[in-house]
Design an enzyme around this catalytic site. Structure first.
Site, PDB file in Angstrom:
ATOM      1  N   GLU A  50       0.908  -1.390  -0.068  1.00  0.00           N
ATOM      2  CA  GLU A  50      -0.145   0.128  -0.060  1.00  0.00           C
ATOM      3  C   GLU A  50       0.897   1.231   0.165  1.00  0.00           C
ATOM      4  O   GLU A  50       0.699   2.138   0.735  1.00  0.00           O
ATOM      5  CB  GLU A  50      -0.966   0.153   1.127  1.00  0.00           C
ATOM      6  CG  GLU A  50      -1.534  -1.104   1.416  1.00  0.00           C
ATOM      7  CD  GLU A  50      -2.436  -1.492   2.594  1.00  0.00           C
ATOM      8  OE1 GLU A  50      -1.884  -1.057   3.610  1.00  0.00           O
ATOM      9  OE2 GLU A  50      -3.332  -1.987   2.454  1.00  0.00           O
TER      10      GLU A  50
ATOM     11  N   CYS B 218     -10.084  -0.512   8.290  1.00  0.00           N
ATOM     12  CA  CYS B 218      -9.484   0.807   8.597  1.00  0.00           C
ATOM     13  C   CYS B 218     -10.319   1.860   7.904  1.00  0.00           C
ATOM     14  O   CYS B 218     -10.280   2.967   8.749  1.00  0.00           O
ATOM     15  CB  CYS B 218      -7.998   0.848   8.366  1.00  0.00           C
ATOM     16  SG  CYS B 218      -7.629   0.431   6.758  1.00  0.00           S
TER      17      CYS B 218
END
Lengths: 633, 633
Positions: free
Chosen positions: A311, A407
């Site tokens: 990411e 998240c």
């Protein structure tokens, strides 16, 4: 002296665009998240997060379940619930929040330690593996929630838990070396410092920042080997010091690298710390990285972190549209970072970035109904490969309900429900308006009402309700080329500096500043170094970036060509999208599909109507191809 | 009745373009490979392949080293050495080949079994894990080498070893179920059948093909579990039946999927088997897959297998230029497949494909000096990310010396050194010329001399050296729009069918057919479904595809724009490239790098000279950016 955000409790949003979205948070998303955390939505991935706390408190049996950082979902929900209660009193929610806080309190260890994973599963291994175990990360989110509940609802129950937790962390890490594997504790400690005034928390945050990268091998030396166990759910290698930005001292970092959210949470704390301590070197690092991200590593939507692997940021100008990662959390974090940067310098670039993320990359992370979320925000999806073919597994053409690693949804929820705090700042001479979002604000000088037809119409108005001299500073978005500014319908003098107009006067009650400007459709081009955008153009109007979605087109999305001189007009409503949304319509061209894969004759394109819709609204109708960048020809 | 390739021993290449490349094989590449196999090149990855045989024969101590299929490198080198000896007698090489064959013979078990990995490391596990262990794959390559040595040098030493090996395989798999995890044994058995006439080998190959996919769970049921051990050096999951094309019976497969080399080796055997058995259904499957690959899944260079993950085909029209895998072996295998397809039907599409691969994707796999090789053949490299950034790790901007998995270099070596066998076919009425490569061929009717100025000049000539009636069939490449054909300088009658001209006459000694045609520069466009090529164009001239490489340009590669109507002229020599090579030169445009990443004003490009070079010659000078597809504007 730095300027200060006007706190959330002094701002009430009343805006055609954002008020319904805040109601979506209070009425749909935050309750839905709560149900998820309590495992009450059978069709969604189980969260188990509340139950982990019950097990840790010894009030339920069973095993810890979920990510090692599962606690942070509860913390983020509590933070969002705090904002929700501030927006809309709700006795039942308030009671459930108190019950949850009490449950958390019963999990807290006598020394202040708080983390369900280690309490339940590995009490002997507390604080031993800072690289992977996210204990400081979870603590940081808990601190944010405790502060929010206190500041915005007056509840001090979680704040008291957090003070014990923060003291425990300080006790440990003031003496011992240690840096977090995932930055976030620094933000939490600084917020706790702002609320309590206890300088110990500020200094602990500074220590975490200052130690980082001083010894590049720190994680290698201090991470226990544990073959086969990966606390993060994936392989974090202690050697990969770029991943968590621990290879170089923070003041010396030059470009954004590694995991995007880690990078941006760190920068958010750095910017806050820089303004607190007037640390010029820290401030310079923040500015350098802001410049690097926004001018070399950011998608036109505001998405950042080009690569699904870790990411992460990759390299300057590496911005592939169809494999874009662009985590929603990273766009939310860009707003946090920009907002902190405004403290040191009211520069329009920071407000522009907040606007870009809010109306585009961050907002696109959420379904219009508030119930489904994107983790990944691509600029091009091809349903023949997206979510399936190698290299595109992460690029989903539809928002899923929930994620094992959840998240992003609570990050969006806490952002939108606390949007008020990003709108205004003040110091002893100025009131700053950063965003054209309708709201009523209590400044130190008195109340100002702001009315806005943004983002669809270029009309905003500020009405001052008191008599006092001060400077009203209004951010003019960079896309506004010309504007007319009047006070009480008369032209007036003002200064324009760094993207803000400054109007100093002895204000009278009912003084009304009116701003008018056009919102023409803009064609956006990239630097040629962005290989994936060569020969392509994107469309924007005001703060809204557009995309071409299959549902609206008369020809396949990837066959469309936008002529250089095509007129582009606005229209609305767009079929099956909310009524207020403005679409773009233009006469374009389409290339027919060919019989041969390769051909030596250039097929002449034929005329074809083309429709573009706001990017934030994509993937709300039937599944199909989508592109932000369209071939220009 | 199918047409037959004229065997290699009856063809001698004398060609300006290919003869030097064959000499490179005999004088540089094949000796270099041999040194590698013997660990004599300190700077290259150690191979250990010969030593594995010594250890297996009990003549050396130590451990097996390398891939489980390391033996195949020796087999492929022996096959290439056979062709090398046919091209250029070399007593020392001949002796070393014999010594190596004798060594192999000493490794062969009394029952015919031959594989150094299992002999040395796991004798108890022979034939137990067909999914991963490559025993049949290595055997297939050994059979190919044995046949080549016999057919092209007259040595029967390896052939005899191979007959024992093949008998052992037949003994085992005629009774017991079993399919190879990596197809190749089918090709080897069919070649052994063609040479020995023993129908048992043909039937064994057919059985392997016919069983495949009949029971999709076969590998799942028959693969022993062995946590932590992966024979292939990576994770091959028995559930992934698409990876090795075992999910569906071969006759029912509709599109190319999974590992590209497995798919193409299987198709090569299928096409051979179809022509052997006149199996219409098998033939139809081959044609269907040929069509799918060439019209939906092949790069313009001829590269196939778009994805680095599993070196695999992905989806129709998914052909990203910058992340292309395009394994060299897969392009070599495309030639094998096309060559087999010619047996059933002399269709120009197959000859066109051989030509495309030979002059482009396959040839680009090798450095001009014959010493370095690409495994991956991208159509776009950006040195800021290639070989480094996430998603581009496999895309190297320079050819490495050797690989741990060294399949590609010997595959190229055996292709180029045996190029003669791809040029001509015959049956009882026809002689077919498939490629414009200068050569002397002994057909069943007599000797024909073919002279060619291809690929740089469109002039070829056939001189018949005998008196007999037959039909000379000459493939006209699909890029040739117009040609002039004369016999003895006079216009003549001919038929044109499926890409071949057919000239039937009672030929006289010295009869000379001359073909002349232009080689204009062609612009190539893709079907718009290939997203990565939207708005772009590639250049070709004759069989040669071009690319734009940093070394030649006056502006950055990714800033270049080729105007729709730009004149493109040829020139040569190109600096620092071989003298015969023709470059392309044109007046193009360049977009300046911008200060801002995104801008609302379209920067007007300025004029700029642009140079293109043959794609096969890229990455032979200093490291830099490269693109095949260039923006047209």
């Amino acid at each position: 002296m730095s300027i200060r955000p006007v706190p959330l409790k002094n701002v009430r949003i009343a805006d055609n665009f954002w008020s319904p979205r805040q109601r979506l948070m209070t009425d749909v998303t935050i309750p839905y998240m709560e149900q998820i955390l309590r495992n009450e939505i059978p069709s969604a991935e189980p969260s188990h997060a509340i139950r982990n706390f019950r097990i840790a408190a010894g009030e339920d049996s069973g095993e810890f379940y979920g990510m090692v950082f599962q606690d942070s979902d509860v913390a983020k929900w509590l933070e969002a619930a705090a904002y929700s209660l501030a927006l809309k009193p709700d006795a039942a929610l308030s009671r459930r929040v108190d019950e949850t806080v009490a449950l958390i309190g019963r999990c807290q260890q006598p020394d202040g330690y708080l983390n369900t994973y280690f309490t339940v599963k590995e009490p002997q291994n507390k604080w031993k593996n800072l690289l992977e175990c996210h204990e400081l990360y979870c603590a940081g989110h808990m601190l944010e929630a405790g502060v929010a509940l206190y500041e915005d609802t007056g509840k001090d129950n979680l704040l008291n838990i957090c003070i014990r937790l923060a003291n425990h962390i300080c006790d440990r890490f003031e003496k011992e070396e240690g840096i977090p594997g995932h930055q976030e504790i620094e933000i939490g400690l600084l917020r706790l410092y702002h609320t309590t005034g206890n300088i110990r928390y500020r200094d602990m945050a500074l220590r975490f920042l200052n130690l980082r990268g001083q010894e590049p091998d720190w994680f290698k030396k201090h991470t226990p080997s544990h073959p086969g166990v990966h606390y993060g759910g994936y392989d974090i290698l202690p050697e990969d010091t770029v991943y968590n930005q621990s290879d170089v001292p923070v003041r010396e970092q030059k470009t954004a690298r590694g995991h995007a959210v880690r990078q941006l949470y760190m920068l958010t704390a750095m910017a806050d710390a820089a303004s607190e301590t007037e640390d010029q070197e820290l401030q310079a690092a923040c500015e350098r990285l802001f410049e690097n991200i926004t001018q070399k590593q950011m998608y036109v939507t505001g998405a950042v972190g080009a690569s699904a692997y870790h990411e992460s940021f990759t390299a300057d100008y590496d911005l592939p549209s169809d494999r874009c990662y662009g985590e929603t959390c990273a766009s939310v974090a860009m707003i946090f970072f920009a907002h902190q940067m405004l403290k040191n310098h009211p520069d329009g670039r920071y407000a522009d970035l907040m606007e870009l993320e809010l109306y585009n990359a961050a907002l696109a992370g959420m379904q219009l109904d508030g119930k489904r979320f994107f983790y990944v925000n691509p600029l091009e999806t091809d349903i023949r490969v997206s979510g399936k073919a190698s290299g595109y597994e992460h690029v989903l053409p539809e928002r899923p309900q929930w994620y094992t690693c959840a998240c992003c949804p609570p990050n969006l929820a806490r952002l939108i429900s606390s949007l008020g705090k990003y709108l205004w700042s003040e110091d002893d001479k100025h009131v700053y308006s950063h965003l054209f979002i309708g709201s009523k604000v209590n400044t130190r000088f008195g109340e100002i009402l702001m009315e806005s037809k943004y983002p669809w119409v270029g009309e905003v108005r500020y009405i001052v309700s008191f008599e006092k001299e001060f400077t009203l500073s209004i951010h003019i978005p960079s896309h506004v080329q010309k504007f007319i500014l009047t006070i009480n319908r008369k032209a007036t003098e003002y200064q324009l500096r760094d993207g803000y107009v400054y109007i100093t006067r002895a204000w009278k009650k009912e003084d009304t500043v009116e701003l008018g400007f056009d919102l023409p459709v803009r064609r956006i081009y990239t630097d040629p170094r962005v290989r994936s955008c060569r020969g392509k153009v994107a469309l924007a109007r005001g703060p809204i970036l557009y995309c071409f979605e299959e549902a609206d087109q008369y020809a396949p999305v990837f066959s469309l060509i936008l002529p250089v001189n095509a007129d582009i007009s606005t229209f609305g409503p767009v079929p099956k999208l909310p009524d207020d949304l403005i679409g773009l319509c233009m006469e374009g061209k389409t290339l027919e599909y060919q019989e041969q894969l390769y051909s030596s004759t250039y097929a002449e394109p034929s005329s074809c109507r083309m429709i573009a819709i706001p990017y934030f609204a994509w993937a709300n109708r039937k599944k199909g191809d989508m592109t932000v960048w369209i071939q220009q020809g």
